[in-house]
Design a protein around this motif. Sequence first.
Motif, mmCIF file in Angstrom:
data_model
loop_
_atom_site.group_PDB
_atom_site.id
_atom_site.type_symbol
_atom_site.label_atom_id
_atom_site.label_comp_id
_atom_site.label_asym_id
_atom_site.label_seq_id
_atom_site.Cartn_x
_atom_site.Cartn_y
_atom_site.Cartn_z
ATOM 1 N N UNK A 1 1.004 -1.060 0.353
ATOM 2 C CA UNK A 1 -0.359 0.003 0.189
ATOM 3 C C UNK A 1 0.785 1.420 -0.164
ATOM 4 N N UNK A 2 0.512 2.112 -1.288
ATOM 5 C CA UNK A 2 1.402 2.767 -1.178
ATOM 6 C C UNK A 2 0.784 4.995 -0.787
ATOM 7 N N UNK A 3 1.457 5.174 0.297
ATOM 8 C CA UNK A 3 0.747 6.723 -0.128
ATOM 9 C C UNK A 3 2.033 7.738 -0.102
ATOM 10 N N UNK A 4 1.253 8.156 -1.189
ATOM 11 C CA UNK A 4 1.653 9.961 -2.007
ATOM 12 C C UNK A 4 1.515 11.221 -0.817
ATOM 13 N N UNK A 5 3.310 11.417 0.130
ATOM 14 C CA UNK A 5 2.467 12.407 0.434
ATOM 15 C C UNK A 5 3.164 13.665 -0.883
ATOM 16 N N UNK B 1 4.027 15.687 -7.980
ATOM 17 C CA UNK B 1 3.014 14.771 -7.100
ATOM 18 C C UNK B 1 2.267 14.442 -8.056
ATOM 19 N N UNK B 2 1.045 14.672 -8.934
ATOM 20 C CA UNK B 2 0.422 14.266 -9.730
ATOM 21 C C UNK B 2 1.045 13.369 -10.761
ATOM 22 N N UNK B 3 3.149 13.888 -11.006
ATOM 23 C CA UNK B 3 3.223 13.119 -12.406
ATOM 24 C C UNK B 3 3.579 11.218 -11.446
ATOM 25 N N UNK B 4 3.567 11.548 -10.226
ATOM 26 C CA UNK B 4 4.294 10.352 -8.947
ATOM 27 C C UNK B 4 2.887 9.573 -8.824
ATOM 28 N N UNK B 5 1.625 10.373 -8.473
ATOM 29 C CA UNK B 5 0.448 9.838 -8.549
ATOM 30 C C UNK B 5 0.097 9.097 -10.210
ATOM 31 N N UNK B 6 0.249 9.570 -10.930
ATOM 32 C CA UNK B 6 -0.012 8.898 -12.056
ATOM 33 C C UNK B 6 0.875 7.568 -12.495
ATOM 34 N N UNK B 7 2.160 7.649 -12.062
ATOM 35 C CA UNK B 7 3.258 6.925 -12.666
ATOM 36 C C UNK B 7 3.165 5.406 -11.092
ATOM 37 N N UNK B 8 2.545 5.829 -9.938
ATOM 38 C CA UNK B 8 2.412 5.382 -8.636
ATOM 39 C C UNK B 8 1.091 4.353 -8.532
ATOM 40 N N UNK B 9 0.232 4.898 -8.619
ATOM 41 C CA UNK B 9 -0.551 4.634 -7.978
ATOM 42 C C UNK B 9 -1.098 4.675 -6.400
ATOM 43 N N UNK B 10 -1.174 5.895 -5.586
ATOM 44 C CA UNK B 10 -1.200 5.164 -4.282
ATOM 45 C C UNK B 10 -2.338 5.348 -3.657
#
Length: 141
Positions: A19-23, A54-63
């Motif tokens: 489970x990934x959580x993006x900060x 953050x937008x790029x990481x959300x798109x690439x990592x599916x938190x």
Amino acid sequence: MFKYWWQKMANTRKIDPSVKVLIIEDNQVDARMFEKAVHICGFTSLIAWDGQSGIEMAQNHTPRLIILDYQLPDMNGDQVLKWLRCKKETAKEAVMVLSILDNSDVIIKSFENGADQYFKKPIDLKTLVRQITLMVDKAHY
């Protein structure tokens, strides 16, 4: 016996590092506290220091959850929320907005743009851990 409340929680909760959580937070002190809360919950944290990354990481990592600071150096939380909610890959991710702003217009606008929760900073670690756990458990995956 546990010395700290978080040791008991970490011991009784199933650890799930998948489970990934993006900060998304530009303040290092806040980001590290949020990261500590995520780790206490047994999840993996990712940190972005501005809205665009953050937008790029959300798109690439599916938190499963995004913890979003409202005031970022390159855009505000509403702009990030609008982008996240309009993309198929990120439309359903749970988003917790945190801000020093206690203005009802900002809070309402955050919810209108897709925030699932809004908390005023500072937030204590115990409350943050509890909210992260609740939001991850309720996330639709």
